[in-house]
Design a protein around this motif. Structure first.
Motif, short mmCIF file in Angstrom:
data_model
loop_
_atom_site.label_atom_id
_atom_site.label_comp_id
_atom_site.label_asym_id
_atom_site.label_seq_id
_atom_site.Cartn_x
_atom_site.Cartn_y
_atom_site.Cartn_z
N PRO A 62 -8.36 45.03 -0.47
CA PRO A 62 -9.60 45.04 -1.25
C PRO A 62 -10.75 44.42 -0.46
O PRO A 62 -10.60 43.38 0.17
CB PRO A 62 -9.25 44.19 -2.48
CG PRO A 62 -8.18 43.27 -2.01
CD PRO A 62 -7.44 43.99 -0.92
N ILE A 63 -11.90 45.07 -0.50
CA ILE A 63 -13.10 44.57 0.14
C ILE A 63 -14.01 44.05 -0.97
O ILE A 63 -14.37 44.79 -1.89
CB ILE A 63 -13.81 45.69 0.93
CG1 ILE A 63 -12.85 46.23 2.00
CG2 ILE A 63 -15.11 45.20 1.53
CD1 ILE A 63 -13.26 47.56 2.57
N ASN A 64 -14.37 42.77 -0.91
CA ASN A 64 -15.15 42.12 -1.95
C ASN A 64 -16.59 42.64 -1.92
O ASN A 64 -17.29 42.49 -0.92
CB ASN A 64 -15.12 40.61 -1.78
CG ASN A 64 -15.67 39.87 -2.97
OD1 ASN A 64 -16.34 40.45 -3.83
ND2 ASN A 64 -15.37 38.59 -3.04
N LEU A 65 -17.04 43.22 -3.04
CA LEU A 65 -18.41 43.70 -3.17
C LEU A 65 -19.28 42.73 -3.95
O LEU A 65 -20.47 42.97 -4.14
CB LEU A 65 -18.42 45.07 -3.86
CG LEU A 65 -17.62 46.19 -3.19
CD1 LEU A 65 -17.63 47.43 -4.06
CD2 LEU A 65 -18.17 46.48 -1.81
N GLY A 66 -18.72 41.64 -4.42
CA GLY A 66 -19.44 40.65 -5.22
C GLY A 66 -19.33 40.93 -6.69
O GLY A 66 -19.03 42.05 -7.12
N ASN A 67 -19.58 39.90 -7.52
CA ASN A 67 -19.54 40.01 -8.98
C ASN A 67 -18.23 40.58 -9.50
O ASN A 67 -18.22 41.40 -10.42
CB ASN A 67 -20.69 40.86 -9.50
CG ASN A 67 -22.01 40.14 -9.42
OD1 ASN A 67 -22.04 38.91 -9.32
ND2 ASN A 67 -23.09 40.88 -9.45
N ASN A 68 -17.11 40.20 -8.92
CA ASN A 68 -15.78 40.65 -9.33
C ASN A 68 -15.55 42.15 -9.16
O ASN A 68 -14.76 42.75 -9.86
CB ASN A 68 -15.48 40.24 -10.78
CG ASN A 68 -15.43 38.75 -10.94
OD1 ASN A 68 -14.67 38.09 -10.25
ND2 ASN A 68 -16.25 38.21 -11.82
N ASN A 69 -16.26 42.76 -8.24
CA ASN A 69 -16.09 44.17 -7.90
C ASN A 69 -15.49 44.29 -6.51
O ASN A 69 -15.85 43.53 -5.61
CB ASN A 69 -17.45 44.90 -7.91
CG ASN A 69 -18.09 44.88 -9.27
OD1 ASN A 69 -17.45 45.18 -10.27
ND2 ASN A 69 -19.36 44.52 -9.33
N TYR A 70 -14.58 45.24 -6.35
CA TYR A 70 -13.89 45.42 -5.07
C TYR A 70 -13.78 46.89 -4.73
O TYR A 70 -13.64 47.74 -5.62
CB TYR A 70 -12.47 44.82 -5.13
CG TYR A 70 -12.48 43.34 -5.38
CD1 TYR A 70 -12.48 42.44 -4.32
CD2 TYR A 70 -12.50 42.84 -6.67
CE1 TYR A 70 -12.51 41.07 -4.55
CE2 TYR A 70 -12.53 41.48 -6.91
CZ TYR A 70 -12.53 40.60 -5.85
OH TYR A 70 -12.57 39.26 -6.09
N LEU A 71 -13.82 47.19 -3.46
CA LEU A 71 -13.50 48.51 -2.95
C LEU A 71 -12.12 48.37 -2.32
O LEU A 71 -11.93 47.56 -1.42
CB LEU A 71 -14.52 48.97 -1.91
CG LEU A 71 -14.31 50.37 -1.36
CD1 LEU A 71 -14.48 51.40 -2.46
CD2 LEU A 71 -15.30 50.63 -0.24
N GLU A 72 -11.15 49.11 -2.82
CA GLU A 72 -9.76 48.97 -2.39
C GLU A 72 -9.35 50.19 -1.56
O GLU A 72 -9.36 51.30 -2.07
CB GLU A 72 -8.88 48.83 -3.62
CG GLU A 72 -7.46 48.51 -3.34
CD GLU A 72 -6.69 48.33 -4.62
OE1 GLU A 72 -6.55 47.18 -5.07
OE2 GLU A 72 -6.24 49.35 -5.19
N ALA A 73 -9.02 49.98 -0.29
CA ALA A 73 -8.59 51.06 0.59
C ALA A 73 -7.12 50.85 0.94
O ALA A 73 -6.68 49.71 1.14
CB ALA A 73 -9.44 51.06 1.86
N GLY A 74 -6.36 51.95 1.02
CA GLY A 74 -4.95 51.81 1.34
C GLY A 74 -4.30 53.11 1.77
O GLY A 74 -4.92 54.17 1.76
N VAL A 75 -3.04 52.98 2.17
CA VAL A 75 -2.19 54.12 2.52
C VAL A 75 -0.82 53.90 1.90
O VAL A 75 -0.41 52.77 1.67
CB VAL A 75 -2.04 54.32 4.05
CG1 VAL A 75 -3.37 54.70 4.68
CG2 VAL A 75 -1.47 53.09 4.71
N GLY A 76 -0.12 55.00 1.65
CA GLY A 76 1.20 54.85 1.07
C GLY A 76 1.97 56.14 1.01
O GLY A 76 1.53 57.18 1.52
N SER A 77 3.13 56.06 0.39
CA SER A 77 4.01 57.21 0.20
C SER A 77 4.55 57.19 -1.22
O SER A 77 4.76 56.13 -1.79
CB SER A 77 5.20 57.17 1.16
OG SER A 77 4.78 57.34 2.48
N THR A 78 4.76 58.38 -1.75
CA THR A 78 5.39 58.52 -3.06
C THR A 78 6.60 59.42 -2.93
O THR A 78 6.48 60.56 -2.49
CB THR A 78 4.41 59.12 -4.09
OG1 THR A 78 3.32 58.22 -4.26
CG2 THR A 78 5.09 59.33 -5.44
#
Length: 174
Positions: A96-112
């Motif tokens: 998660p990248i903190n955008l301030g005011n309890n907002n985040y941009l969450e980047a990730g990778v995965g498998s299902t």
């Protein structure tokens, strides 16, 4: 017995570390249709973390196989309109990248992993907007995109499926 005692103490220790656990319900997204997920940050809350879930999906990346023999088609016409369901097990790493005011941009990778007659493994990226709200900011909602990066399995016809899925989640930190 030693294994169960060890698992108990590891679980108790991780719960005692504070606000780095999250449980949420996701519609769409990484698992397909719906999933229940557990997320754990490696250090404190809002740092690099892992996520594992259990869900269902109604899509499979397999091509249709036609048969001329009615004896091979058990239930033809009765079940043909129902979607195929698969058990989905999403696993991902996100930051998660903190955008301030309890907002985040969450980047990730995965498998299902999709478990059905012909199991497959779907690799994806994820980009979500996450917001903490409520008393002590213990509740979260998030919404975003999960572009499919690749699919591994037999008898695949990926061209017939969408390559970007959308997801929305609601959950609680503890």
């Amino acid at each position: 017995m030693k294994t169960w005692v060890t698992i108990f103490f590891v679980f108790a220790f991780t719960l005692a570390l504070g606000q780095s656990n999250l449980v949420y319900l996701e519609l769409g997204g990484n698992a397909g249709v719906a999933s229940l997920n557990y997320e754990r940050s490696f250090q404190r809350a809002n740092n690099l973390g892992i996520r594992v879930g259990l869900g269902i999906s109604f899509f499979e990346f397999e091509e249709e196989i036609s048969s001329n023999s009615m004896s091979e088609c058990i239930g033809c016409g009765v079940f043909s309109g129902l979607p195929k369901t698969s058990l989905s097990i999403p696993f991902s790493i996100q930051y998660p990248i903190n955008l301030g005011n309890n907002n985040y941009l969450e980047a990730g990778v995965g498998s299902t992993g999709q478990i059905s007659n012909k199991s497959i493994l779907v690799q994806y990226g994820s980009l979500f907007f996450k917001r903490h709200f409520g008393e002590n900011r213990k509740w979260i909602w998030k919404a975003g995109l999960t572009p499919i990066l690749g699919v591994v399995g037999n008898n695949l016809d990926k061209d017939s499926e969408s390559t970007i899925w959308f997801g929305a989640s609601l959950g609680k930190r503890f």
